[in-house]
Design a protein around this motif. Sequence first.
Motif, PDB file in Angstrom:
ATOM      1  N   GLY A  92      -0.935 -40.845  28.341  1.00 53.52           N
ATOM      2  CA  GLY A  92      -0.645 -42.169  27.823  1.00 53.52           C
ATOM      3  C   GLY A  92       0.831 -42.491  27.800  1.00 53.52           C
ATOM      4  N   ARG A  93       1.658 -41.549  28.205  1.00 56.97           N
ATOM      5  CA  ARG A  93       3.108 -41.791  28.158  1.00 56.97           C
ATOM      6  C   ARG A  93       3.639 -41.941  29.579  1.00 56.97           C
ATOM      7  NH1 ARG A  93       4.589 -37.687  24.722  1.00 56.97           N
ATOM      8  NH2 ARG A  93       5.565 -36.371  26.285  1.00 56.97           N
ATOM      9  N   PHE A  94       4.157 -43.098  29.880  1.00 54.68           N
ATOM     10  CA  PHE A  94       4.675 -43.350  31.225  1.00 54.68           C
ATOM     11  C   PHE A  94       6.171 -43.566  31.240  1.00 54.68           C
ATOM     12  CE2 PHE A  94       0.282 -43.778  32.029  1.00 54.68           C
ATOM     13  CZ  PHE A  94       0.117 -43.449  33.358  1.00 54.68           C
ATOM     14  N   ASP A  95       6.746 -43.699  30.034  1.00 59.46           N
ATOM     15  CA  ASP A  95       8.190 -43.868  29.954  1.00 59.46           C
ATOM     16  C   ASP A  95       8.794 -42.507  29.634  1.00 59.46           C
ATOM     17  OD1 ASP A  95      10.791 -44.306  29.322  1.00 59.46           O
ATOM     18  OD2 ASP A  95      10.410 -46.085  28.086  1.00 59.46           O
ATOM     19  N   PRO A  96       9.534 -41.913  30.591  1.00 58.07           N
ATOM     20  CA  PRO A  96      10.049 -40.562  30.362  1.00 58.07           C
ATOM     21  C   PRO A  96      11.000 -40.480  29.179  1.00 58.07           C
ATOM     22  CG  PRO A  96      10.880 -41.463  32.452  1.00 58.07           C
ATOM     23  CD  PRO A  96       9.894 -42.450  31.902  1.00 58.07           C
ATOM     24  N   THR A  97      11.508 -41.614  28.706  1.00 56.62           N
ATOM     25  CA  THR A  97      12.423 -41.567  27.561  1.00 56.62           C
ATOM     26  C   THR A  97      11.677 -41.693  26.241  1.00 56.62           C
ATOM     27  OG1 THR A  97      12.780 -43.966  27.569  1.00 56.62           O
ATOM     28  CG2 THR A  97      14.274 -42.642  28.922  1.00 56.62           C
TER      29      THR A  97
END
Length: 360
Positions: free
Chosen positions: A337-342
């Motif tokens: 569910g996490r696509f933003d590496p930050t």
Amino acid sequence: MMLRVGVNGYGTIGKRVADALAAQPDMTVSGVAKTTPNFEATAAHRRGYAVHAIDDAAAFAAADVPVAGDLDDLVAASDVVIDCTPAGIGAQNREIYEAHDTPALYQGGEDADVADASFNARANYDEIANGDAEHVRVVSCNTTGLSRVLTPLDEVYGVEKTRATLVRRGGDPSQSDRGPINDILPDPVTVPSHHGPDVNTVLPDLAVDTMGVTVPATLMHLHSVNVTLESDADADAVRETLADESRVFVVPEHARVAGPGHLKELAKDAGRPRGDLWENCVWGASIAVEGRDLYFFQAIHQESDVVPENVDAVRAIAGDADAAESVVRTNRALGVGRFDPTDGDATAADGRGMAASADD
Ligand SMILES: NC(=O)C1=CN([C@@H]2O[C@H](COP(=O)(O)OP(=O)(O)OC[C@H]3O[C@@H](n4cnc5c(N)ncnc54)[C@H](OP(=O)(O)O)[C@@H]3O)[C@@H](O)[C@H]2O)C=CC1
Ligand SMILES: O=C(OP(=O)(O)O)[C@H](O)COP(=O)(O)O
């Protein structure tokens, strides 16, 4: 409790499952087993896994891969074994796990009767957790992909009938011996394909017919899905229902994702290990409702969508967490569910990690 989990078979699925287990706060990889001392064996050793040789230990030593033991040693050192060997080998291995009285998971390439029950976290986690099954099969990549969307649709609207055509990738990127190279094959030519009955191993009452077509592609499968719902719905509501699922990525129109090539690139840009996409990728723009008939396209990353399911299945047979706890723990540890590496952990587990940033 720290669960010691052994991985027998360290190929496409096994290597991903091992890394996913190692990322869990409540699990440790007791070792991995392999037949051939190739580059993957070297990689397993470099990643710190105890490598077990299925038969020819001397060949591993000659390839500079230290051998921790054989398969019996691995099973003896494990609370649970995940069998990730090629289809059909898992069935042969069951007696080894039984001899050690060690619970085991099998993969979707095995026939359903390899195990006491089949598993998909969204469809039947609690049934497995509350039952006696110690040998459990995680359903295949395509079946996982169908089960993850059909379960919430059935809960919210009721499913009268599902018809799905599965455009199957010919082989994984590393499988240079697979095909077709230049053809489009009804596969299987008989209808329904095995996928519909396989969905019924985890959702027994769901009406679903599937047809399969295999094409010269390696990146992902693509499903064309038609669900006749039992109650009225509109496309926006269905989009919300699917976006609420932590393992469904409703691909926003603004992302301009044309196909699996873009999806794989998106995953790599997000820093995903091996460019993996653990989630179903449903094109938001494809979701359409006419009367009670729902239509959409979804892409399924065959190499990785079953990985979080294997992690949850370990907790289900170990009786270590309920479905919601396990799914959150798995998602959080992997970054499902996490696509933003930050991004930190916060968006990964709450069920709307991608959907929240995926407004169409
Ligand atoms: N790849 C996919 O798209 C998906 C696969 N599955 C299922 O997962 C299972 C594994 O598939 P996949 O990872 O693709 O297969 P791979 O061929 O990529 O990997 C199989 C692994 O098992 C090892 N192996 C071979 N023979 C034995 C044996 N006798 N005992 C122990 N290990 C052995 C291989 O090692 P070695 O190199 O030494 O031979 C290799 O490490 C199958 O049931 C498959 O249907 C499920 C969903 C998707
Ligand atoms: O389990 C899978 O596919 P399936 O759900 O079509 O049986 C995996 O993609 C492996 O399929 P394969 O049997 O084409 O290697």
